[in-house]
Design a protein around this motif. Sequence first.
Motif, PDB file in Angstrom:
ATOM      1  N   UNK A  12      -4.722   1.325  -1.830  1.00  0.00           N
ATOM      2  CA  UNK A  12      -3.280   1.231  -1.574  1.00  0.00           C
ATOM      3  C   UNK A  12      -3.002   0.309  -0.394  1.00  0.00           C
ATOM      4  N   UNK A  13      -3.778   0.464   0.687  1.00  0.00           N
ATOM      5  CA  UNK A  13      -3.600  -0.406   1.854  1.00  0.00           C
ATOM      6  C   UNK A  13      -3.854  -1.870   1.499  1.00  0.00           C
ATOM      7  N   UNK A  14      -4.869  -2.125   0.666  1.00  0.00           N
ATOM      8  CA  UNK A  14      -5.182  -3.501   0.266  1.00  0.00           C
ATOM      9  C   UNK A  14      -4.066  -4.100  -0.598  1.00  0.00           C
ATOM     10  N   UNK A  74       2.622  -7.927   2.405  1.00  0.00           N
ATOM     11  CA  UNK A  74       3.717  -7.770   3.364  1.00  0.00           C
ATOM     12  C   UNK A  74       3.495  -8.653   4.586  1.00  0.00           C
ATOM     13  N   UNK A  75       2.252  -8.704   5.069  1.00  0.00           N
ATOM     14  CA  UNK A  75       1.937  -9.530   6.238  1.00  0.00           C
ATOM     15  C   UNK A  75       2.128 -11.010   5.945  1.00  0.00           C
ATOM     16  N   UNK A 100      11.251  -2.930   3.001  1.00  0.00           N
ATOM     17  CA  UNK A 100      11.706  -2.699   1.628  1.00  0.00           C
ATOM     18  C   UNK A 100      10.655  -3.155   0.623  1.00  0.00           C
ATOM     19  N   UNK A 101       9.962  -4.256   0.927  1.00  0.00           N
ATOM     20  CA  UNK A 101       8.892  -4.730   0.043  1.00  0.00           C
ATOM     21  C   UNK A 101       7.748  -3.724   0.000  1.00  0.00           C
ATOM     22  N   UNK A 102       7.391  -3.158   1.148  1.00  0.00           N
ATOM     23  CA  UNK A 102       6.321  -2.151   1.188  1.00  0.00           C
ATOM     24  C   UNK A 102       6.698  -0.926   0.357  1.00  0.00           C
ATOM     25  N   UNK A 134      -3.362   9.730  -5.543  1.00  0.00           N
ATOM     26  CA  UNK A 134      -2.613  10.744  -4.789  1.00  0.00           C
ATOM     27  C   UNK A 134      -1.949  10.164  -3.543  1.00  0.00           C
ATOM     28  N   UNK A 135      -2.628   9.265  -2.838  1.00  0.00           N
ATOM     29  CA  UNK A 135      -2.078   8.704  -1.597  1.00  0.00           C
ATOM     30  C   UNK A 135      -0.823   7.891  -1.878  1.00  0.00           C
TER      31      UNK A 135
END
Length: 320
Positions: free
Chosen positions: A67-69, A75-76, A175-177, A200-201
């Motif tokens: 999810x973080x990837x 976003x960055x 908003x994009x995230x 789940x995350x």
Amino acid sequence: MEHALGPFYHWLMPPLIVAAALLINRLLPGHWLLAPRLHQVADALAAKVNRPQRAPSQQRLAGGIATALMVLPPVTLLAAAMSLAAYPGALQCLLIALCLPGDQQRQQHRQLVAELHGGLKQRARQTLAPFTVRQTDSLSEVGLCKASIESRLTQEAGTTFSWLLYFPLLGFEAALAVWLLSQLARHWLPWRPHYRNFGLVSHTLASVLAIPVNALLALTLSLYGNTLSCWKALTCARTPLLQSRHWLTTAMAYHLNVQLGGPMLIDNQRLEQPRVGPAHPPTTATIVQADRLIQFARWLWVALLVLSTSAIAMIQAGAW
């Protein structure tokens, strides 16, 4: 534009950008939209790191990293692009238009209605299948009507209305995230056995962020129908807070004066959902009515955003 709007610029630009994005989105071909591309990348990533045979804690960790990837790098990079762009508002407008769901599902609903009127139930099931996470191969005509209304409602809440709330409130990057998390939660759905722990995350984060959107949209929908019965049903229901999509279904059911909800099949797994609304089955006319209501709610939110931001700008400028 900044010179023309003067002190209203910073307040009025976000709702005007979203309104322009909504208009542009209606003109874009379906293959230009970003959601299908995102789903392809999500599938490829899940195929590499999702291992259902591992311990649940390891699956959840893999899902959190995935999810973080999927969220942080885009976003960055886009935040850096916005800081370098000569016209960041125009770039934001184009990107939001590409993130919105487009007009394809509404057009497919018209096709589905025509197919049901012609007795082509199997073809109608195939028409609806790309737009819902549930299995459509055994749905009755009533089930097809329910699924089409509910899928359009949840999709619009997680995309259009999410942008309408979070973009003016928190800015483009936030908003994009939220949009990315909503898409991942829908694609890595924990109701599917393969993603029960892996997704789940993303599902939990998206569910938390969807609460204010679903609450405000449910309030909007409840004002156009059997309002008192709808509010009574919402206040009496013992629904977990993270299942706020139930509020949308309830508000829509009482507006249309039909019953929505009920059990659904996802990957051959029966998922029990409460039935809500009056005991009248939805029809093809109900699908058209629901689509019109969603379209109306879109522009009502835009109008309210413009009015509220204008009022704030006037107060700040000392006009009142």
